[in-house]
Design a protein around this motif. Structure first.
Motif, PDB file in Angstrom:
ATOM      1  N   THR A  55       1.590  13.007 -11.067  1.00  0.00           N
ATOM      2  CA  THR A  55       2.221  11.678 -10.965  1.00  0.00           C
ATOM      3  C   THR A  55       2.560  11.132 -12.353  1.00  0.00           C
ATOM      4  O   THR A  55       3.637  10.566 -12.558  1.00  0.00           O
ATOM      5  N   ASP A  75       9.984   5.317  -6.307  1.00  0.00           N
ATOM      6  CA  ASP A  75       9.202   5.701  -5.130  1.00  0.00           C
ATOM      7  C   ASP A  75       9.713   6.997  -4.506  1.00  0.00           C
ATOM      8  O   ASP A  75       8.918   7.827  -4.044  1.00  0.00           O
ATOM      9  N   SER A  79       6.814   9.886  -4.640  1.00  0.00           N
ATOM     10  CA  SER A  79       6.283  10.344  -3.349  1.00  0.00           C
ATOM     11  C   SER A  79       6.385  11.855  -3.185  1.00  0.00           C
ATOM     12  O   SER A  79       5.739  12.436  -2.313  1.00  0.00           O
ATOM     13  N   GLU A  82       2.878  14.183  -3.730  1.00  0.00           N
ATOM     14  CA  GLU A  82       1.938  14.379  -2.629  1.00  0.00           C
ATOM     15  C   GLU A  82       2.525  15.299  -1.545  1.00  0.00           C
ATOM     16  O   GLU A  82       1.792  15.959  -0.823  1.00  0.00           O
ATOM     17  N   ARG A  83       3.846  15.323  -1.422  1.00  0.00           N
ATOM     18  CA  ARG A  83       4.451  16.240  -0.445  1.00  0.00           C
ATOM     19  C   ARG A  83       4.203  17.675  -0.868  1.00  0.00           C
ATOM     20  O   ARG A  83       3.962  18.553  -0.037  1.00  0.00           O
ATOM     21  N   THR A 104       4.866  13.979   5.871  1.00  0.00           N
ATOM     22  CA  THR A 104       5.048  12.938   4.853  1.00  0.00           C
ATOM     23  C   THR A 104       4.381  11.664   5.390  1.00  0.00           C
ATOM     24  O   THR A 104       4.030  11.589   6.580  1.00  0.00           O
ATOM     25  N   TYR A 144      -0.642   8.291  -0.524  1.00  0.00           N
ATOM     26  CA  TYR A 144      -0.028   7.391  -1.505  1.00  0.00           C
ATOM     27  C   TYR A 144       1.353   6.887  -1.107  1.00  0.00           C
ATOM     28  O   TYR A 144       2.035   6.276  -1.901  1.00  0.00           O
ATOM     29  N   GLN A 145       1.769   7.118   0.141  1.00  0.00           N
ATOM     30  CA  GLN A 145       3.145   6.752   0.486  1.00  0.00           C
ATOM     31  C   GLN A 145       3.268   6.277   1.915  1.00  0.00           C
ATOM     32  O   GLN A 145       2.424   6.555   2.750  1.00  0.00           O
ATOM     33  N   VAL A 154      11.391   4.757   1.652  1.00  0.00           N
ATOM     34  CA  VAL A 154      10.078   5.297   1.303  1.00  0.00           C
ATOM     35  C   VAL A 154       9.430   4.383   0.263  1.00  0.00           C
ATOM     36  O   VAL A 154      10.097   3.906  -0.650  1.00  0.00           O
ATOM     37  N   THR A 156       5.647   3.610  -2.187  1.00  0.00           N
ATOM     38  CA  THR A 156       4.344   4.142  -2.610  1.00  0.00           C
ATOM     39  C   THR A 156       3.356   2.984  -2.726  1.00  0.00           C
ATOM     40  O   THR A 156       3.742   1.821  -2.837  1.00  0.00           O
ATOM     41  N   THR A 162      -3.817   7.246  -2.544  1.00  0.00           N
ATOM     42  CA  THR A 162      -4.230   8.183  -1.495  1.00  0.00           C
ATOM     43  C   THR A 162      -5.554   7.746  -0.860  1.00  0.00           C
ATOM     44  O   THR A 162      -5.803   8.008   0.319  1.00  0.00           O
ATOM     45  N   THR A 165      -4.545   5.538   1.874  1.00  0.00           N
ATOM     46  CA  THR A 165      -4.048   6.348   2.987  1.00  0.00           C
ATOM     47  C   THR A 165      -5.224   6.856   3.829  1.00  0.00           C
ATOM     48  O   THR A 165      -5.213   6.768   5.057  1.00  0.00           O
TER      49      THR A 165
END
Ligand code: ASP
Ligand code: MG
Length: 411
Positions: A55, A75, A79, A82-83, A104, A144-145, A154, A156, A162, A165
């Protein structure tokens, strides 16, 4: 594919931080942990951070392209981290002979407000997650998204998001929440600074909120807020060992520790405003403008001398540019102020639920710092916390001295 045991109704949400998925071997290790949990018969949902400091790398890239990157595009960019990790973990699970599927944030139904780079989760509609769990799959959700229904964009959730999340998914799925990282749990102080720092078995939500707000990096502040509001116990533990870590939940037992931990942060910036007109509405005008910029203000102090107020407040380093924009806006309403920015400060804090009923913690704290010759710039308190802003170069010494003075170390 190996036959997996019939899925039970018990769900566990496991979160792995960036250092736990930093390279291909670590990703395979995480996949194995997920499979081990699945083999025990629980439904497994995992959410992972971006690999290592990916990141930071993406942010740096954005800054090389643009001095002030457009928040929506930021964003879109951030994002992706993490994908990547989430898809890689799903591949590694497949190779172990188990079924996995990655989503996602928006595929997982994580709905947020439309505030780019600091979005808050509004609700989760985990239809696809539940469907996949029903079919016995291990589900990976990009951390995180989320997705805003207002803008169809989208979003964040802010650095460390995370964690949020994970806790929000655990709440939505009625599951338990395990937060895995490269540390063994929550400690009485940062073990890198204080060699005899002790791992805490249990920490209450309110203590953890104060600790996260005052610099403890183990958990994101907003994740703890969600956990407290939704009553989700968190088990913070190490990715690389089977030892039990720290439980964050409602307090147990009759007595609470006087002081649980010393926390610190090194990125405090204080704004001091002089000649603030002493009349109703000035503080409101200033902090309305600051709130509109989504700045997280911490300590606020005001006193009035000779008909003008002096107002000081601290903000994290990351929010300095936004604070300047807000102050320009506020001065349009209330007139010119004398603004001083002090950026070489850090903060040490003592947190403990027992403080509420035992006076004397602040006195011993100030005495200890005085004996170290450390000067205090701002002091602020809550019922279970005392914080001092001090010169940044003194922070590490202050943490060690306080940890010793309050006998927090291993006995
Ligand atoms: N990757 C993001 C960050 O570094 C989110 C997270 O790690 O939770 O802040
Ligand atoms: Mg990270």
């Amino acid at each position: 594919m190996t036959a997996t045991p019939a899925p039970s109704t018990e769900t566990v949400v496991m979160k792995f931080g960036g250092s736990s998925v930093a390279d291909p071997d670590k990703i395979k290790h995480v996949a194995q942990r997920l499979v081990d949990a699945r083999v025990r018969g629980v439904r497994v949902v995992a959410t992972v951070s971006a690999m290592g400091d990916a990141t930071d790398g993406l942010l740096e890239l954005a800054r090389q392209v643009s001095a002030d990157p457009h928040p929506r595009e930021l964003d879109m960019l951030l994002s992706t981290g993490e994908r990547i990790s989430c898809a890689l973990v799903a591949m590694a699970v497949h190779d172990l002979g188990y079924q996995a599927v990655s989503f996602t944030g928006s595929q997982a139904g994580i709905i947020t407000d439309p505030v780019h780079t600091k979005a808050k989760i509004r609700e989760i509609t985990p239809v696809r997650v539940l469907e996949a769990l029903e079919r016995g799959r291990i589900v990976l959700v990009a951390g995180y998204q989320g997705f805003s229904r207002d803008t169809m964009d989208v979003t964040t959730l802010g650095r460390g998001g995370t964690d949020a999340t994970a806790v929000a998914l655990a709440a939505a799925l009625g599951g338990s929440c395990e937060i895995y990282s490269d540390v063994d749990g929550v400690f009485t102080a940062d073990p890198r600074l204080v060699p005899d720092a002790r791992k805490l078995e249990r920490v209450s939500y309110e203590e953890m909120l104060e600790m996260a707000a005052s610099g403890a990096k183990v958990l994101m502040l907003r994740a703890v807020e969600i956990a407290r509001n939704q009553d989700v116990p968190i088990h913070a533990r190490s990715t690389f060992s089977d030892e039990s870590g720290t439980w964050i939940s409602h307090p147990e037992g009759l007595e609470q520790p006087l002081v649980s931990a010393v926390t610190h942060s090194a990125d405090e910036v204080v704004f001091s405003l002089r000649n603030v007109p002493d009349r109703p509405g000035t503080a409101a005008a200033i902090f309305d403008a600051i709130a509109a910029e989504h700045v997280n203000v911490d300590t606020i102090l005001q006193n009035v001398v000779h008909e003008a107020a002096e107002l000081s407040f601290s903000v994290p380093q990351d929010d300095v540019a936004a604070t300047h924009r807000a102050l320009t806006e506020a001065q349009g309403v209330i007139g010119r102020l004398q603004v001083e920015e002090i950026s070489d400060l850090g903060k040490v804090s003592l947190v403990g639920a027992g403080m509420r009923s035992h006076p004397g913690v602040a006195a011993l704290m100030f005495r200890t710092l005085a004996d170290e010759g450390i000067n205090l710039r701002l002091i602020s308190t809550s019922p279970i916390k005392v914080s001092c802003l001090i010169p940044r170069p003194d922070v590490e010494r202050a943490v060690r001295a306080l940890h010793a003075a309050f006998s927090l170390g291993a006995q």
